[in-house]
Design an enzyme around this catalytic site. Structure first.
Site, PDB file in Angstrom:
ATOM      1  N   HIS A 312      33.310  84.613  18.176  1.00 56.44           N
ATOM      2  CA  HIS A 312      32.573  83.373  17.942  1.00 56.44           C
ATOM      3  C   HIS A 312      33.360  82.306  17.172  1.00 56.44           C
ATOM      4  O   HIS A 312      33.379  81.137  17.530  1.00 56.44           O
ATOM      5  CB  HIS A 312      31.263  83.676  17.231  1.00 56.44           C
ATOM      6  CG  HIS A 312      30.384  82.476  17.076  1.00 56.44           C
ATOM      7  ND1 HIS A 312      29.842  81.810  18.164  1.00 56.44           N
ATOM      8  CD2 HIS A 312      29.967  81.798  15.981  1.00 56.44           C
ATOM      9  CE1 HIS A 312      29.133  80.787  17.733  1.00 56.44           C
ATOM     10  NE2 HIS A 312      29.189  80.746  16.413  1.00 56.44           N
ATOM     11  N   HIS A 322      34.095  73.848  10.280  1.00 56.93           N
ATOM     12  CA  HIS A 322      34.484  75.264  10.258  1.00 56.93           C
ATOM     13  C   HIS A 322      35.996  75.433  10.201  1.00 56.93           C
ATOM     14  O   HIS A 322      36.557  76.388  10.729  1.00 56.93           O
ATOM     15  CB  HIS A 322      33.905  76.002  11.477  1.00 56.93           C
ATOM     16  CG  HIS A 322      32.432  75.826  11.615  1.00 56.93           C
ATOM     17  ND1 HIS A 322      31.560  76.218  10.626  1.00 56.93           N
ATOM     18  CD2 HIS A 322      31.669  75.284  12.594  1.00 56.93           C
ATOM     19  CE1 HIS A 322      30.319  75.930  11.016  1.00 56.93           C
ATOM     20  NE2 HIS A 322      30.361  75.361  12.194  1.00 56.93           N
ATOM     21  N   HIS A 351      30.952  72.649  17.477  1.00 54.45           N
ATOM     22  CA  HIS A 351      30.127  72.079  18.542  1.00 54.45           C
ATOM     23  C   HIS A 351      30.839  70.939  19.247  1.00 54.45           C
ATOM     24  O   HIS A 351      30.440  69.774  19.191  1.00 54.45           O
ATOM     25  CB  HIS A 351      28.775  71.643  17.974  1.00 54.45           C
ATOM     26  CG  HIS A 351      28.042  72.784  17.336  1.00 54.45           C
ATOM     27  ND1 HIS A 351      27.104  72.644  16.366  1.00 54.45           N
ATOM     28  CD2 HIS A 351      28.153  74.122  17.550  1.00 54.45           C
ATOM     29  CE1 HIS A 351      26.655  73.842  15.998  1.00 54.45           C
ATOM     30  NE2 HIS A 351      27.281  74.749  16.702  1.00 54.45           N
TER      31      HIS A 351
HETATM   32 FE   LIG Z   1      28.241  79.295  15.157  1.00 57.32          FE
END
Ligand SMILES: [Fe+2]
Ligand SMILES: *[C@@H]1O[C@H](CO)[C@@H](O)[C@H](O)[C@H]1NC(C)=O
Ligand SMILES: *[C@@H]1O[C@H](CO)[C@@H](O)[C@H](O)[C@H]1NC(C)=O
Ligand SMILES: *[C@@H]1O[C@H](CO)[C@@H](O)[C@H](O)[C@H]1NC(C)=O
Ligand SMILES: *[C@@H]1O[C@H](CO)[C@@H](O)[C@H](O)[C@H]1NC(C)=O
Ligand SMILES: *[C@@H]1O[C@H](CO)[C@@H](O)[C@H](O)[C@H]1NC(C)=O
Length: 459
Positions: A312, A322, A351
């Protein structure tokens, strides 16, 4: 609400891609709207008493002759039988298999009866019908098993991540669904985003299951766990990580000699697919570490030329979101990926969309955030595709200048297709939601690292 969907007008000026330090940063711009979930009423339960809903299938064994069929019955556990038969045979030549039933509670939510039925020893490359429920609630679906595992078997995977259930999610999903090429989906984690709602409202898991059913009931989705699958909420008395996810989504981890459904592998057509968990321990001596170490010894590129890993949290990510979260896992496992010539690593979490050059050994200056990766012909290509369109919205801030490991990046929602042609060539395309499905905003021929280790970027 539909008006909102329509008003998510896309403000476009030409994809004025420009070259920086590294690769391409696409300047395709879309107008940002608040990401809103579709209402539950958009996905009503099917009609009929205790009708099976949220039907989804995944590979059920090592090689693709097995299928796990899962569904939920809201009111009572029965009927708990799947009837199935080969499409080219007589319906009287049917077989039945019983489901195993589970339920769970989460804070003040109680799940319906969750069924998992494993069918095995199917013929390869064969269409099957299956039927669940009874009386006025009987529902019929079908799927096609993959061809026998082998080195030159063409096969096309869809790639979707971080989907959620907003109007943007619907666009991504419908966009993938409208293309008949995809035969199975590689899903890189973060499914329903139930945990973004008060008390992790688990009814969102149910609406998500109904939302994606028109694809998941007919072709396998290969599941990866993301952070939104954890549902770890001690403040609600919920101390068991991954509880809703592992009750609802079963995977064939035992046939991969894994001790956990959060990491496993399958062979499908010409691909060997390894699924890892970014949110389970992976340090030396941990179960995941030991499993993965042994796993690479099982991969035979003469049998499955294409080695694909799903995890992920991305290892190479040049967005401001992130940043470096995947770094400790990269440090643990990157040497194995390079030694074993992994072709492709698929991640989500961020995203937006990004595709890397073939690089390894990135070194960061954590003070100024500059990094120096090394071009490496044996290294995987990294794709970040957490651009399904969930409630958290788009990641639209890049780190600048674009690091030279980043070949292409764009802050848009979309999905990808990987069309494996034979042992040497696969055609990869990324489709942004704004375009019609046949348009590819990013595309390239990917060359197999074992059989044809040429540099794609020089093409
Ligand atoms: Fe995530
Ligand atoms: C759970 O409790 C919350 C807060 O009291 C409430 O809003 C919600 O509707 C409840 N959910 C269920 C499934 O009862
Ligand atoms: C989802 O997309 C499909 C296809 O465009 C459309 O028919 C449907 O109304 C959309 N659903 C919602 C809730 O907007
Ligand atoms: C890292 O960046 C800082 C701040 O720009 C700089 O002072 C330092 O010399 C850099 N370190 C290395 C090893 O390049
Ligand atoms: C990026 O730049 C570094 C340092 O100049 C170089 O060693 C590396 O090969 C480059 N990587 C790519 C993918 O061009
Ligand atoms: C593999 O597929 C590519 C792309 O379709 C094609 O150019 C190549 O000739 C094929 N290789 C073999 C050995 O058939």
């Amino acid at each position: 609400m539909a008006a909102i969907a329509q008003s998510i007008a896309l403000l476009l000026f030409l994809s004025l891609a420009y070259l920086s330090h590294g690769g391409i940063t696409s300047r395709f711009m879309r107008k940002l709207e608040a990401s809103v979930d579709m209402p539950a009423e958009a996905f009503p339960p099917p009609s009929g008493h205790n009708a099976p809903e949220q039907v989804h299938i995944t590979q059920g064994d090592r090689n693709g002759r097995g299928v796990i069929i899962s569904w939920v019955t809201p009111l009572s556990p029965k009927p708990n039988v799947v009837r199935y038969w080969a499409a080219d045979s007589d319906e009287d030549h049917d077989h039945t298999v019983r489901s195993r039933i589970t339920t769970y509670k989460y804070y003040n939510y109680t799940s319906g009866f969750i069924h998992h039925a494993t069918i095995s020893d199917l013929e390869y490359d064969t269409k099957y019908f299956y039927e669940i429920g009874s009386g006025d609630a009987k529902r019929r679906f079908f799927f096609t098993t993959p061809p026998m595992v082998g080195p030159d078997v063409p096969y096309t995977f869809g790639i979707i991540g971080d989907l959620g259930q907003t109007y943007d999610s619907n666009q991504t999903f419908e966009h993938y669904y409208s293309n008949s090429k995809g035969q199975a989906v590689l899903f890189v984690g973060d499914l329903s985003y139930a945990d973004n709602h008060p008390f992790h409202d688990n009814r969102k898991w149910d609406t998500w299951g109904r939302f994606v059913e028109k694809s998941t009931a007919y072709q396998p989705w290969i599941w990866t766990a993301g952070n939104h699958e954890m549902d770890f909420a001690p403040e609600l008395g919920e101390n068991t990580p991954f509880k809703p996810f592992t009750h609802r989504y079963h995977v064939p981890y035992k046939s991969a000699q894994s001790s956990s459904p959060l990491w496993y592998s399958i062979k499908r057509a010409s691909a060997y697919i390894i699924v890892l968990s970014s949110y389970s321990a992976y340090g030396t001596y941990t179960p995941q570490y030991q499993w993965l170490k042994n796993e690479f010894t099982k991969v035979k590129r003469e049998e499955t030329p294409w080695l694909i890993v799903m995890l992920h949290s991305p290892w190479y990510n040049s967005y401001d979101y992130h940043y470096m979260e995947g770094e400790s896992m990269r440090v643990m496992f990157e040497p194995w990926f390079v030694e074993n010539k992994v072709d492709l690593v698929l991640s989500g979490h961020v995203h937006a969309y990004e595709r890397s050059e073939r690089v390894s050994n990135v070194r960061y200056n954590i003070t100024n955030r500059l990094s120096t990766p090394i071009r490496d012909i044996n290294a995987p290509m990294y794709v970040t595709i957490g651009d399904g369109g969930n409630i958290e919205g788009l990641a639209n801030q890049f780190t600048e200048p674009q690091p030279n490991y980043s070949a292409f990046r764009e802050a848009s929602f979309g999905h990808a297709l990987l069309e494996i042609k034979n042992r040497t060539h696969a055609y990869y395309t990324w489709h942004r939601n704004h375009d019609n499905e046949p348009v590819a905003a990013d595309s390239l021929w990917i060359y197999n690292r074992y059989w044809y280790p040429e540099d794609e970027s020089s093409q």
